[in-house]
Design a protein around this motif. Structure first.
Motif, mmCIF file in Angstrom:
data_model
loop_
_atom_site.group_PDB
_atom_site.id
_atom_site.type_symbol
_atom_site.label_atom_id
_atom_site.label_comp_id
_atom_site.label_asym_id
_atom_site.label_seq_id
_atom_site.Cartn_x
_atom_site.Cartn_y
_atom_site.Cartn_z
ATOM 1 N N LYS A 93 115.045 93.988 20.927
ATOM 2 C CA LYS A 93 115.264 93.390 22.249
ATOM 3 C C LYS A 93 115.795 94.454 23.195
ATOM 4 N N PRO A 94 115.618 94.260 24.504
ATOM 5 C CA PRO A 94 116.083 95.263 25.466
ATOM 6 C C PRO A 94 117.604 95.271 25.574
ATOM 7 N N TYR A 99 114.403 90.001 33.273
ATOM 8 C CA TYR A 99 113.838 88.700 33.644
ATOM 9 C C TYR A 99 114.933 87.685 33.969
ATOM 10 N N GLU A 100 114.782 87.041 35.118
ATOM 11 C CA GLU A 100 115.745 86.021 35.508
ATOM 12 C C GLU A 100 115.871 84.920 34.461
ATOM 13 N N GLY A 101 114.736 84.482 33.910
ATOM 14 C CA GLY A 101 114.754 83.381 32.968
ATOM 15 C C GLY A 101 115.626 83.632 31.758
ATOM 16 N N VAL A 102 115.686 84.890 31.312
ATOM 17 C CA VAL A 102 116.518 85.229 30.160
ATOM 18 C C VAL A 102 117.996 85.093 30.515
ATOM 19 N N TRP A 103 118.374 85.580 31.695
ATOM 20 C CA TRP A 103 119.765 85.468 32.133
ATOM 21 C C TRP A 103 120.163 84.009 32.351
ATOM 22 N N ALA A 112 115.874 81.706 25.335
ATOM 23 C CA ALA A 112 115.043 82.161 26.451
ATOM 24 C C ALA A 112 113.589 82.225 26.025
ATOM 25 N N LEU A 113 112.727 81.581 26.781
ATOM 26 C CA LEU A 113 111.290 81.634 26.558
ATOM 27 C C LEU A 113 110.635 82.128 27.837
ATOM 28 N N LEU A 114 109.995 83.281 27.760
ATOM 29 C CA LEU A 114 109.338 83.818 28.948
ATOM 30 C C LEU A 114 108.238 82.869 29.412
ATOM 31 N N HIS A 119 113.579 78.063 34.874
ATOM 32 C CA HIS A 119 113.899 78.959 35.984
ATOM 33 C C HIS A 119 112.704 79.865 36.311
ATOM 34 N N SER A 120 112.030 80.364 35.287
ATOM 35 C CA SER A 120 110.827 81.162 35.521
ATOM 36 C C SER A 120 109.753 80.330 36.208
#
Length: 243
Positions: A93-94, A99-103, A112-114, A119-120
């Motif tokens: 993982k980074p 990505y906003e969705g992860v935060w 978190a699901l991209l 939010h995404s």
């Protein structure tokens, strides 16, 4: 408070510079950093916006490192790609998710699901309401930091046009005839049909509901985690602009 066309144009320029800085590094980024153009542009735009930021202040924590101007662009490009991969891609993982969705998922206490997190999906709907979408042939979530900055750049440019008309000035003239064109920059969605009913309202809405919610924390994390001075400088600039 009425915001001038010049201020909107400066905001658009800042968003463009930050988006260039925080997307996966291209040759162009290495070239403008190595030539010193990035630092000149950052100082000029920050000054125009009255931000408490300067290249000198941003390098104060690492005086022996200095800025990366005058580096070989090819070597700098390699350095930036390696660091961007470590920071924003990572394995498994980074270090810092872009990505906003992860935060926002972490804020909500969920996985978190991209693409498919709420939010995404809100960001994607907002982009569609502005007449924007994912470029053909790409599969990048629209809530990436660079993509959200590109959206803000677009809205700022639209707001600059409206502000110039209010001021009695005209942008995007037909250079051949000196007459106004009927086209608005970027898309067919009229200003009145943008979220909130104007580019300024759409800008304020996106800043309040999205950018300001997570980008300051993203910037702080990049400052803490980056091993390359440039990314700490760019993150400090982002924090000064969004915060």
């Amino acid at each position: 408070m009425i915001i001038s066309a010049d201020t909107w144009q400066a905001r658009a320029a800042m968003c463009e510079l930050l988006a260039l800085s925080l997307r996966y590094p291209e040759d162009t980024l290495a070239e403008v950093v190595a030539s010193g153009e990035w630092y000149e542009a950052a100082d000029e735009i920050a000054g125009a916006l009255g931000l408490a930021w300067s290249t000198d202040e941003a390098t104060a924590d690492a005086p022996t490192e200095g800025n990366l101007a005058l580096c070989d662009p090819a070597e700098l490009h390699k350095m930036l790609r390696v660091e961007a991969t470590r920071l924003f891609v990572g394995a498994p993982k980074p270090e810092v998710s872009p990505y906003e969705g992860v935060w926002r998922a972490a804020d909500d206490g969920v996985q978190a699901l991209l693409f498919v997190n709420p939010h995404s999906m809100e960001v994607e709907r907002f982009c569609k309401a502005c007449g924007l979408g994912r470029p053909e042939g790409t599969n990048e979530p629209l809530d990436a930091v660079a993509t959200e900055l590109e959206l803000l750049e677009y809205l700022a440019l639209r707001a600059a046009v409206d502000a110039a008309e209010t001021e009695g000035d005209t942008l995007y003239k037909d250079e051949g005839e000196g007459e106004d064109t009927d086209e608005e920059p970027g898309d067919v969605v009229t200003s009145a049909d943008l979220p909130g009913g104007s580019p300024e309202a759409a800008w304020n809405q996106f800043m309040a509901d999205h950018a300001k919610v997570w980008m300051p924390r993203f910037a702080e994390a990049v400052v803490e985690q980056s091993r390359v001075l440039f990314y700490r400088q760019a993150a400090n600039l982002l924090g000064a602009f969004i915060g």
